[in-house]
Design a protein around this motif. Structure first.
Motif, PDB file in Angstrom:
ATOM      1  N   ASP A   1       0.667  -1.097  -0.054  1.00 27.80           N
ATOM      2  CA  ASP A   1       0.000  -0.001  -0.036  1.00 27.80           C
ATOM      3  C   ASP A   1       0.849   1.269  -0.063  1.00 27.80           C
ATOM      4  O   ASP A   1       0.837   2.094  -0.879  1.00 27.80           O
ATOM      5  CB  ASP A   1      -0.778  -0.052   1.274  1.00 27.80           C
ATOM      6  CG  ASP A   1      -2.268  -0.574   0.872  1.00 27.80           C
ATOM      7  OD1 ASP A   1      -2.451  -0.901  -0.235  1.00 27.80           O
ATOM      8  OD2 ASP A   1      -2.964  -0.896   1.670  1.00 27.80           O
ATOM      9  N   GLU A   2       1.763   1.602   0.881  1.00 24.65           N
ATOM     10  CA  GLU A   2       2.626   2.540   1.365  1.00 24.65           C
ATOM     11  C   GLU A   2       3.988   2.381   1.014  1.00 24.65           C
ATOM     12  O   GLU A   2       4.713   3.340   1.434  1.00 24.65           O
ATOM     13  CB  GLU A   2       2.125   3.223   2.414  1.00 24.65           C
ATOM     14  CG  GLU A   2       0.632   3.679   2.479  1.00 24.65           C
ATOM     15  CD  GLU A   2       0.403   4.049   3.855  1.00 24.65           C
ATOM     16  OE1 GLU A   2       0.782   3.728   4.872  1.00 24.65           O
ATOM     17  OE2 GLU A   2      -0.603   5.303   3.847  1.00 24.65           O
ATOM     18  N   ARG A   3       4.435   1.325   0.497  1.00 29.98           N
ATOM     19  CA  ARG A   3       5.737   1.090   0.290  1.00 29.98           C
ATOM     20  C   ARG A   3       6.258   0.347  -1.137  1.00 29.98           C
ATOM     21  O   ARG A   3       5.455  -0.334  -1.513  1.00 29.98           O
ATOM     22  CB  ARG A   3       6.482   0.010   1.318  1.00 29.98           C
ATOM     23  CG  ARG A   3       6.256   0.570   2.730  1.00 29.98           C
ATOM     24  CD  ARG A   3       6.938  -0.293   3.562  1.00 29.98           C
ATOM     25  NE  ARG A   3       6.361  -0.181   5.102  1.00 29.98           N
ATOM     26  CZ  ARG A   3       6.542  -0.738   6.101  1.00 29.98           C
ATOM     27  NH1 ARG A   3       7.654  -1.923   5.985  1.00 29.98           N
ATOM     28  NH2 ARG A   3       6.062  -0.814   7.260  1.00 29.98           N
ATOM     29  N   LEU A   4       7.216   0.737  -1.600  1.00 27.12           N
ATOM     30  CA  LEU A   4       7.921   0.326  -2.882  1.00 27.12           C
ATOM     31  C   LEU A   4       9.009  -0.132  -2.678  1.00 27.12           C
ATOM     32  O   LEU A   4       9.954   0.272  -1.857  1.00 27.12           O
ATOM     33  CB  LEU A   4       7.854   1.363  -4.015  1.00 27.12           C
ATOM     34  CG  LEU A   4       8.339   0.591  -5.290  1.00 27.12           C
ATOM     35  CD1 LEU A   4       7.314  -0.113  -5.991  1.00 27.12           C
ATOM     36  CD2 LEU A   4       8.820   1.928  -6.112  1.00 27.12           C
ATOM     37  N   VAL A   5       9.365  -1.559  -2.803  1.00 29.35           N
ATOM     38  CA  VAL A   5      10.571  -2.337  -2.665  1.00 29.35           C
ATOM     39  C   VAL A   5      11.352  -2.502  -4.257  1.00 29.35           C
ATOM     40  O   VAL A   5      10.541  -3.233  -5.136  1.00 29.35           O
ATOM     41  CB  VAL A   5      10.625  -3.504  -1.844  1.00 29.35           C
ATOM     42  CG1 VAL A   5      12.141  -4.037  -1.803  1.00 29.35           C
ATOM     43  CG2 VAL A   5      10.093  -3.050  -0.598  1.00 29.35           C
ATOM     44  N   CYS A   6      12.465  -2.106  -4.315  1.00 31.68           N
ATOM     45  CA  CYS A   6      13.157  -2.727  -5.714  1.00 31.68           C
ATOM     46  C   CYS A   6      14.347  -3.356  -5.293  1.00 31.68           C
ATOM     47  O   CYS A   6      14.889  -3.115  -4.015  1.00 31.68           O
ATOM     48  CB  CYS A   6      13.632  -1.441  -6.539  1.00 31.68           C
ATOM     49  SG  CYS A   6      14.397  -0.206  -5.811  1.00 31.68           S
ATOM     50  N   ALA A   7      14.628  -4.793  -5.536  1.00 32.07           N
ATOM     51  CA  ALA A   7      15.633  -5.512  -5.259  1.00 32.07           C
ATOM     52  C   ALA A   7      16.370  -6.234  -6.366  1.00 32.07           C
ATOM     53  O   ALA A   7      15.785  -6.450  -7.543  1.00 32.07           O
ATOM     54  CB  ALA A   7      15.255  -6.662  -4.450  1.00 32.07           C
ATOM     55  N   VAL A   8      17.569  -6.171  -6.495  1.00 27.11           N
ATOM     56  CA  VAL A   8      18.453  -6.615  -7.477  1.00 27.11           C
ATOM     57  C   VAL A   8      19.266  -7.746  -6.831  1.00 27.11           C
ATOM     58  O   VAL A   8      20.109  -7.706  -6.149  1.00 27.11           O
ATOM     59  CB  VAL A   8      19.641  -5.650  -8.044  1.00 27.11           C
ATOM     60  CG1 VAL A   8      20.216  -6.262  -9.315  1.00 27.11           C
ATOM     61  CG2 VAL A   8      18.720  -4.195  -8.655  1.00 27.11           C
ATOM     62  N   ARG A   9      18.974  -8.954  -7.597  1.00 27.17           N
ATOM     63  CA  ARG A   9      19.433 -10.239  -7.395  1.00 27.17           C
ATOM     64  C   ARG A   9      20.804 -10.362  -8.000  1.00 27.17           C
ATOM     65  O   ARG A   9      20.830  -9.979  -9.270  1.00 27.17           O
ATOM     66  CB  ARG A   9      18.677 -11.374  -7.689  1.00 27.17           C
ATOM     67  CG  ARG A   9      18.988 -12.846  -7.209  1.00 27.17           C
ATOM     68  CD  ARG A   9      18.006 -13.771  -7.681  1.00 27.17           C
ATOM     69  NE  ARG A   9      18.030 -14.173  -8.869  1.00 27.17           N
ATOM     70  CZ  ARG A   9      17.000 -14.771  -9.434  1.00 27.17           C
ATOM     71  NH1 ARG A   9      15.815 -14.848  -8.910  1.00 27.17           N
ATOM     72  NH2 ARG A   9      17.297 -15.127 -10.689  1.00 27.17           N
ATOM     73  N   ASP A  10      21.770 -10.978  -7.636  1.00 27.42           N
ATOM     74  CA  ASP A  10      23.093 -11.225  -8.463  1.00 27.42           C
ATOM     75  C   ASP A  10      23.794 -12.393  -7.794  1.00 27.42           C
ATOM     76  O   ASP A  10      23.573 -13.011  -6.901  1.00 27.42           O
ATOM     77  CB  ASP A  10      23.959  -9.924  -8.222  1.00 27.42           C
ATOM     78  CG  ASP A  10      24.784  -9.524  -7.193  1.00 27.42           C
ATOM     79  OD1 ASP A  10      25.406 -10.409  -6.672  1.00 27.42           O
ATOM     80  OD2 ASP A  10      24.576  -8.730  -6.598  1.00 27.42           O
ATOM     81  N   PRO A  11      24.657 -13.010  -8.690  1.00 27.27           N
ATOM     82  CA  PRO A  11      25.262 -14.265  -8.071  1.00 27.27           C
ATOM     83  C   PRO A  11      26.567 -14.227  -7.153  1.00 27.27           C
ATOM     84  O   PRO A  11      27.164 -15.159  -6.826  1.00 27.27           O
ATOM     85  CB  PRO A  11      25.682 -15.043  -9.506  1.00 27.27           C
ATOM     86  CG  PRO A  11      26.250 -13.809 -10.414  1.00 27.27           C
ATOM     87  CD  PRO A  11      25.132 -12.766  -9.884  1.00 27.27           C
ATOM     88  N   SER A  12      26.859 -13.138  -6.602  1.00 29.41           N
ATOM     89  CA  SER A  12      28.214 -12.754  -5.980  1.00 29.41           C
ATOM     90  C   SER A  12      27.608 -13.068  -4.538  1.00 29.41           C
ATOM     91  O   SER A  12      26.425 -12.608  -3.963  1.00 29.41           O
ATOM     92  CB  SER A  12      28.504 -11.416  -6.219  1.00 29.41           C
ATOM     93  OG  SER A  12      29.460 -11.290  -5.223  1.00 29.41           O
ATOM     94  N   HIS A  13      28.680 -13.452  -3.810  1.00 30.76           N
ATOM     95  CA  HIS A  13      28.466 -13.607  -2.377  1.00 30.76           C
ATOM     96  C   HIS A  13      29.127 -12.414  -1.356  1.00 30.76           C
ATOM     97  O   HIS A  13      29.197 -12.558  -0.252  1.00 30.76           O
ATOM     98  CB  HIS A  13      28.918 -14.778  -1.702  1.00 30.76           C
ATOM     99  CG  HIS A  13      28.335 -16.028  -2.251  1.00 30.76           C
ATOM    100  ND1 HIS A  13      27.074 -16.500  -1.849  1.00 30.76           N
ATOM    101  CD2 HIS A  13      28.518 -17.034  -3.323  1.00 30.76           C
ATOM    102  CE1 HIS A  13      26.612 -17.473  -2.404  1.00 30.76           C
ATOM    103  NE2 HIS A  13      27.414 -17.932  -3.420  1.00 30.76           N
TER     104      HIS A  13
END
Length: 165
Positions: A100-112
């Motif tokens: 409702d009041e939050r937007l999340v952007c996440a980027v997944r990558d193969p690095s540890h």
């Protein structure tokens, strides 16, 4: 807005704040190629999704942060020069989720590798300020290792947005 390097390291290992997965009103993701055109593709995808979802008030901030997160994933997380190996072509993925009041952007990558802001006072430097920009423009950010069959990590940023009409 921004914080100094020592306090900014604190949220790095935190997962996302409690957000009910069942309450997600919108979600979308796209695989990104392991080349720098991916940054432009990620911005276009973000612009299209935010337009569909009616999230216009944070548009510039979100697009800037998405650009930085994708650039960091390509620059620091991909094996080989500029990450240009066939094996990892689709291993960077952008996720956008709206509550409702939050937007999340996440980027997944193969690095540890742990994402660490560079301790630099050289504000004319061409690179090294990505996480400082993320910290300045997002309302919260962090990262967590991936579980299960996926390897690597996800770096996320959260934005407070207006409740849909």
């Amino acid at each position: 807005m921004g914080t100094n390097g020592s306090t900014m390291l604190k949220p790095l290992r935190q997962g996302l704040p409690p957000l009910d997965p069942a309450a997600v009103s919108n979600a979308a993701s796209c695989a990104l190629p392991a080349r720098y055109e991916a940054v432009r593709e990620a911005r276009r995808f973000t612009r299209d999704m935010l337009g569909q979802w009616g999230v216009d008030e944070r548009f510039d901030d979100v697009c800037l942060v998405v650009s930085e997160l994708v650039t960091n994933a390509l620059r620091h997380a991909m094996p080989g020069e500029y990450g240009c190996t066939e094996e990892h072509v689709a291993s960077v993925r952008l996720h956008l989720m709206r509550w409702d009041e939050r937007l999340v952007c996440a980027v997944r990558d193969p690095s540890h590798e742990t994402p660490v802001p560079r301790d630099s006072d050289d504000f004319s430097a061409e690179s090294g300020r990505g996480l400082f920009l993320v910290d300045s423009f997002a309302d919260g950010w962090g990262w967590h290792p991936l579980a299960g069959p996926l390897t690597g990590k996800a770096v996320w940023a959260m934005f407070h947005v207006e409740r849909p009409a």
